[in-house]
Design an enzyme around this catalytic site. Structure first.
Site, short mmCIF file in Angstrom:
data_model
loop_
_atom_site.label_atom_id
_atom_site.label_comp_id
_atom_site.label_asym_id
_atom_site.label_seq_id
_atom_site.Cartn_x
_atom_site.Cartn_y
_atom_site.Cartn_z
N GLU A 141 11.11 19.81 -23.67
CA GLU A 141 10.30 19.94 -22.45
C GLU A 141 10.73 21.17 -21.63
OE1 GLU A 141 7.66 17.99 -21.92
OE2 GLU A 141 8.05 16.14 -23.04
N ASN A 184 0.88 20.11 -20.33
CA ASN A 184 0.63 19.28 -21.51
C ASN A 184 0.62 20.10 -22.81
OD1 ASN A 184 0.26 16.71 -20.24
ND2 ASN A 184 -1.64 17.53 -19.39
N ARG A 191 0.80 -1.24 0.00
CA ARG A 191 0.00 0.00 0.00
C ARG A 191 0.83 1.29 0.00
NH1 ARG A 191 -3.44 -2.77 3.67
NH2 ARG A 191 -5.21 -3.60 2.54
N HIS A 198 1.17 18.67 -26.25
CA HIS A 198 0.91 17.24 -26.16
C HIS A 198 -0.34 16.81 -26.93
CE1 HIS A 198 4.02 17.58 -23.18
NE2 HIS A 198 3.98 16.30 -22.89
N LYS A 213 3.85 12.03 -10.57
CA LYS A 213 3.01 11.21 -11.46
C LYS A 213 3.76 9.91 -11.72
CE LYS A 213 0.45 14.34 -14.47
NZ LYS A 213 0.26 14.63 -15.89
N HIS A 230 9.14 11.12 -27.78
CA HIS A 230 8.02 11.89 -27.24
C HIS A 230 8.29 13.41 -27.29
CE1 HIS A 230 4.73 13.00 -24.64
NE2 HIS A 230 5.57 13.54 -23.78
N ARG A 233 -1.96 22.51 -13.61
CA ARG A 233 -0.90 21.53 -13.96
C ARG A 233 -1.11 20.98 -15.37
NH1 ARG A 233 1.68 16.49 -10.40
NH2 ARG A 233 3.10 15.84 -12.06
N GLU A 267 -3.44 17.69 -10.68
CA GLU A 267 -3.86 18.11 -12.02
C GLU A 267 -5.36 18.32 -12.16
OE1 GLU A 267 -1.44 16.48 -15.24
OE2 GLU A 267 -3.12 16.74 -16.60
N LYS A 306 8.43 23.76 -12.79
CA LYS A 306 7.53 22.62 -12.62
C LYS A 306 7.11 22.49 -11.15
CE LYS A 306 6.13 18.03 -13.56
NZ LYS A 306 6.28 16.77 -14.23
N HIS A 326 0.59 13.98 -29.31
CA HIS A 326 0.13 12.60 -29.17
C HIS A 326 -0.42 12.05 -30.48
CE1 HIS A 326 -0.36 12.96 -24.54
NE2 HIS A 326 0.80 12.45 -24.87
N1 NAD Z 1 5.73 11.21 -14.59
C1 NAD Z 1 5.77 12.30 -15.30
O1 NAD Z 1 5.40 13.38 -14.87
C2 NAD Z 1 6.30 12.20 -16.70
C3 NAD Z 1 6.55 13.38 -17.43
C4 NAD Z 1 7.10 13.26 -18.70
C5 NAD Z 1 7.38 12.01 -19.23
N2 NAD Z 1 7.09 10.89 -18.48
C6 NAD Z 1 7.39 9.55 -19.02
O2 NAD Z 1 8.79 9.46 -19.20
C7 NAD Z 1 9.05 8.52 -20.23
C8 NAD Z 1 10.08 9.10 -21.16
O3 NAD Z 1 11.26 9.32 -20.43
P1 NAD Z 1 12.68 9.41 -21.13
O4 NAD Z 1 12.61 10.34 -22.26
O5 NAD Z 1 13.68 9.63 -20.07
O6 NAD Z 1 12.82 7.95 -21.81
P2 NAD Z 1 13.51 6.60 -21.32
O7 NAD Z 1 13.38 6.39 -19.89
O8 NAD Z 1 13.01 5.53 -22.23
O9 NAD Z 1 15.04 6.88 -21.65
C9 NAD Z 1 15.43 7.05 -22.98
C10 NAD Z 1 16.62 6.14 -23.35
O10 NAD Z 1 17.81 6.69 -22.77
C11 NAD Z 1 18.48 5.68 -22.02
N3 NAD Z 1 19.23 6.37 -20.98
C12 NAD Z 1 18.80 6.79 -19.77
N4 NAD Z 1 19.75 7.49 -19.17
C13 NAD Z 1 20.82 7.50 -20.01
C14 NAD Z 1 22.10 8.08 -19.93
N5 NAD Z 1 22.48 8.83 -18.90
N6 NAD Z 1 22.95 7.89 -20.98
C15 NAD Z 1 22.55 7.18 -22.07
N7 NAD Z 1 21.35 6.63 -22.20
C16 NAD Z 1 20.49 6.79 -21.17
C17 NAD Z 1 17.38 4.78 -21.56
O11 NAD Z 1 17.86 3.52 -21.16
C18 NAD Z 1 16.50 4.74 -22.80
O12 NAD Z 1 17.02 3.83 -23.73
C19 NAD Z 1 7.74 8.20 -20.89
O13 NAD Z 1 7.31 6.92 -20.48
C20 NAD Z 1 6.81 9.27 -20.37
O14 NAD Z 1 5.47 8.82 -20.28
C21 NAD Z 1 6.58 10.98 -17.24
#
Ligand code: NAD
Length: 348
Positions: free
Chosen positions: A176, A232, A112, A235, A134, A252, A228, A224, A214, A239
């Site tokens: 971003e 987006n 939990r 987005h 999130k 993304h 907040r 949100e 942020k 999307h």
């Molecule tokens: N929770 C939130 O508020 C929020 C906000 C924005 C995005 N997200 C989520 O985040 C995700 C995208 O995150 P991301 O862009 O970090 O993608 P990711 O986590 O897939 O990382 C991108 C790639 O980079 C690699 N990587 C990570 N660190 C590295 C480093 N230091 N050197 C080399 N390679 C490295 C990873 O292994 C992966 O292959 C999505 O799933 C999205 O939905 C969440």
């Protein structure tokens, strides 16, 4: 008869975000570092030179958005049960946003809810995903449809990790950062226009400003219900672009960059943004090699795909439209004809 549970002041979700060289931290509890083989290969030994714990375990899950799913969550949970993690144990998310979202979600449901710490290693996760609580995963119905709001206990952002990040991933993170500036902070936008993010000190300052922006937004609207959602920006259009290109062509952040341009073109038509500001945002995105146009094959089908967006209902599409630079409007009352004309003219 009514009994009231007054929870207003019971939960304090506040936490600190450190943007600096990773400090040496010892956790006097069981800790699991959740990571993937790529990040572990590049940076785990450095992490282990900084982080120690009473008992420390490493749990790796496969790398990639396609693994942000129930199976990976089960892998994490099973390992925690096997190692007899308890409610005082802690998880550390060590990777990009995918690892951050899954670790946060696993920690929100294990017994939990247990604590977790974010150590983000991509630019996108450092400026956005690691902050704000999130968490979630994908399923066959779509992205991020399952999850919880679960704030980390701390976030440690060490820009050193970015030295190994591929250029495209870096650009997606910059998109971003620009999003944060356009929607909430004109001064930050002007700073970015003259900044060189390849300079580590300037990059660290930009990360700090983005995180501060942020954090301020999340503090006003943690779950949100209102403002907040402005994060987006880009987005709603982005999307659709990701969907049309089957999540293969664009990262993304890259799709969001094009989406921001489309939102700005909408703002221009609505009289909310000057042409000059539309061009400034485009130029800033292009400075970081981000694509700013997308050839739309079928405008009507592009429009229909808006309805798949989480922010939209069956009858109304929610758009985040900038008001100049540094302001933003969230609306589901934009005429279909106006959006269609933006899509028709986009990229001309
Ligand atoms: N929770 C939130 O508020 C929020 C906000 C924005 C995005 N997200 C989520 O985040 C995700 C995208 O995150 P991301 O862009 O970090 O993608 P990711 O986590 O897939 O990382 C991108 C790639 O980079 C690699 N990587 C990570 N660190 C590295 C480093 N230091 N050197 C080399 N390679 C490295 C990873 O292994 C992966 O292959 C999505 O799933 C999205 O939905 C969440």
């Amino acid at each position: 008869m009514q009994v009231n549970i007054d929870l207003k002041k019971v939960i304090d979700n506040s936490y600190d975000i450190t943007i600096d060289t990773l400090p040496k931290v010892h956790f006097d509890t069981k800790v699991a570092i959740i990571t993937n083989p790529k990040v572990a290969g590049l940076h785990l030994s450095y992490l282990l030179s900084r982080i120690t714990a009473k008992e420390l375990y490493i749990i790796t899950v496969a790398d990639g958005e396609e693994y942000k799913n129930q199976e990976s969550i089960d892998t994490i949970l099973e390992s925690l049960f096997n190692h007899r993690f308890n409610r005082k144990s802690l998880l550390i998310a060590f990777g990009g946003g995918v690892i951050g979202d899954m670790t946060g979600y696993a920690s929100s449901i294990y017994q939990r809810g247990i604590d977790f710490v974010q150590i983000p290693t991509t630019l996108l996760s450092q400026v956005d995903a690691s902050v704000g609580g999130k968490t979630g995963m994908n399923n066959s119905y779509g992205k991020n449809l399952i999850g919880a709001f679960h704030q980390p206990k701390a976030v440690y952002i060490d820009p050193y990790f970015l030295t190994t990040l591929p250029a495209r991933e870096f650009g997606a993170g910059v998109a971003e950062i620009i999003k944060m500036a356009v929607t909430f902070n004109q001064e930050f936008f002007e700073y970015l226009e003259s900044a060189d993010l390849s300079n580590p000190e300037i990059l660290q300052e930009a990360i700090k400003k983005a995180v501060q922006t942020k954090a301020d937004v999340v503090a006003q609207d943690e779950k949100e219900h209102g403002i907040r959602a402005a994060l987006n920006y880009g987005h709603t259009f982005g999307h659709v672009i990701e969907n049309e290109t089957k999540y293969k062509k664009f990262l993304h952040g890259e799709a969001v960059a094009i989406g921001m341009v489309m939102a700005n073109e909408t703002a221009l038509k609505m009289g909310l943004m000057e042409k000059d500001d539309v061009l400034r945002v485009k130029a800033l995105l292009e400075k970081y090699s981000l694509q700013t146009t997308y050839p739309i094959d079928n405008v009507d089908s592009f429009y229909e795909t808006f309805y798949l967006d989480k922010k939209s209902s069956d009858t109304a599409i929610t758009f985040i439209i900038p008001v100049g630079i540094g302001g933003v409007k969230i609306t589901d009352k934009i005429d279909k004809d106006l959006i269609i004309s933006v899509l028709d003219e986009h990229g001309r």
